[in-house]
Design a protein around this motif. Sequence first.
Motif, mmCIF file in Angstrom:
data_model
loop_
_atom_site.group_PDB
_atom_site.id
_atom_site.type_symbol
_atom_site.label_atom_id
_atom_site.label_comp_id
_atom_site.label_asym_id
_atom_site.label_seq_id
_atom_site.Cartn_x
_atom_site.Cartn_y
_atom_site.Cartn_z
ATOM 1 N N ASP A 151 1.397 31.798 64.950
ATOM 2 C CA ASP A 151 0.642 31.481 63.740
ATOM 3 C C ASP A 151 1.403 30.531 62.826
ATOM 4 O OD1 ASP A 151 -1.547 32.936 64.421
ATOM 5 O OD2 ASP A 151 -1.325 34.462 62.874
ATOM 6 N N LYS A 152 2.723 30.678 62.776
ATOM 7 C CA LYS A 152 3.502 29.850 61.855
ATOM 8 C C LYS A 152 3.462 28.375 62.253
ATOM 9 C CE LYS A 152 8.019 30.826 64.009
ATOM 10 N NZ LYS A 152 8.024 29.661 64.857
ATOM 11 N N ASP A 153 3.082 28.106 63.502
ATOM 12 C CA ASP A 153 2.993 26.724 63.968
ATOM 13 C C ASP A 153 1.558 26.197 63.972
ATOM 14 O OD1 ASP A 153 5.752 26.713 64.379
ATOM 15 O OD2 ASP A 153 5.556 27.452 66.423
ATOM 16 N N LEU A 154 0.640 26.958 63.367
ATOM 17 C CA LEU A 154 -0.748 26.526 63.259
ATOM 18 C C LEU A 154 -0.999 25.893 61.898
ATOM 19 C CD1 LEU A 154 -2.956 29.440 64.678
ATOM 20 C CD2 LEU A 154 -2.417 27.272 65.781
ATOM 21 N N ILE A 180 -6.497 17.741 67.264
ATOM 22 C CA ILE A 180 -7.196 18.858 66.633
ATOM 23 C C ILE A 180 -7.884 19.685 67.708
ATOM 24 C CG2 ILE A 180 -9.085 19.498 65.081
ATOM 25 C CD1 ILE A 180 -8.469 16.973 63.476
ATOM 26 N N GLU A 181 -7.665 20.993 67.651
ATOM 27 C CA GLU A 181 -8.348 21.929 68.557
ATOM 28 C C GLU A 181 -9.474 22.610 67.805
ATOM 29 O OE1 GLU A 181 -6.139 24.788 70.979
ATOM 30 O OE2 GLU A 181 -4.341 23.624 70.560
ATOM 31 N N VAL A 215 -7.828 23.710 64.295
ATOM 32 C CA VAL A 215 -6.401 23.756 63.969
ATOM 33 C C VAL A 215 -5.645 22.627 64.664
ATOM 34 C CG1 VAL A 215 -6.410 26.278 63.722
ATOM 35 C CG2 VAL A 215 -5.738 25.251 65.908
ATOM 36 N N VAL A 216 -4.414 22.442 64.228
ATOM 37 C CA VAL A 216 -3.443 21.609 64.919
ATOM 38 C C VAL A 216 -2.242 22.498 65.213
ATOM 39 C CG1 VAL A 216 -1.767 19.732 64.633
ATOM 40 C CG2 VAL A 216 -4.134 19.396 63.926
ATOM 41 N N ARG A 217 -1.763 22.453 66.459
ATOM 42 C CA ARG A 217 -0.541 23.190 66.812
ATOM 43 C C ARG A 217 0.643 22.241 66.587
ATOM 44 N NH1 ARG A 217 -2.507 27.763 69.434
ATOM 45 N NH2 ARG A 217 -4.455 27.351 70.522
#
Length: 196
Positions: free
Chosen positions: A101-104, A5-6, A92-94
Amino acid sequence: MSFSIEHHPLQPFLPPQARLLMLGSFPPARKRWCMNFFYPNFSNDMWRIFGLLFFHDRDHFVDLQARKFRKEQIEDFLYAEGIALYDTACAVVRTKNTASDKDLEIVEQTDLDALLSRIPLCTTIATTGQKATDVACAHFGLSQPTLGGYVTFTQADRFMRLYRMPSSSRAYPLKLEAKAEKYAILFQSSLARTRV
């Protein structure tokens, strides 16, 4: 596979007289930054859009030789104009280790009501991408505006507009000048009252 998690690396930029709050999704990974501020990827065109619209020079906020943006100049400008900045996610998690954005995957959304309470003169929100628009519309219970358009709502007895802006990412399929045309409408309507 587990992902870390970031948490958001920046504090909200909130000039006390801000009338416009611009909301992105979440900053890219640090390795993509050229400055310690919002829209820090040198290939992102946000600060070129600002330069083009306010100074008729897309490189006004760009240090071409150093390949970075002029952070102090940007902050001074935003403060003077009353433009606040933050993002719709604070954790977020990448899922694919990209800046897209679609990978967030949003782990924790920003408390938008608390953010607005800190800028009581703000009457306009602009989302700068689809994920930010999705989050803001869901939070305020709004239908999505058309690109470059807005919907109105009331928040804590404040009459507000939510604009949906094109992403300033180069991955978004619209030329810089065409994006700037959309942003010009936003700035003309939301900042006119702060100018002489």
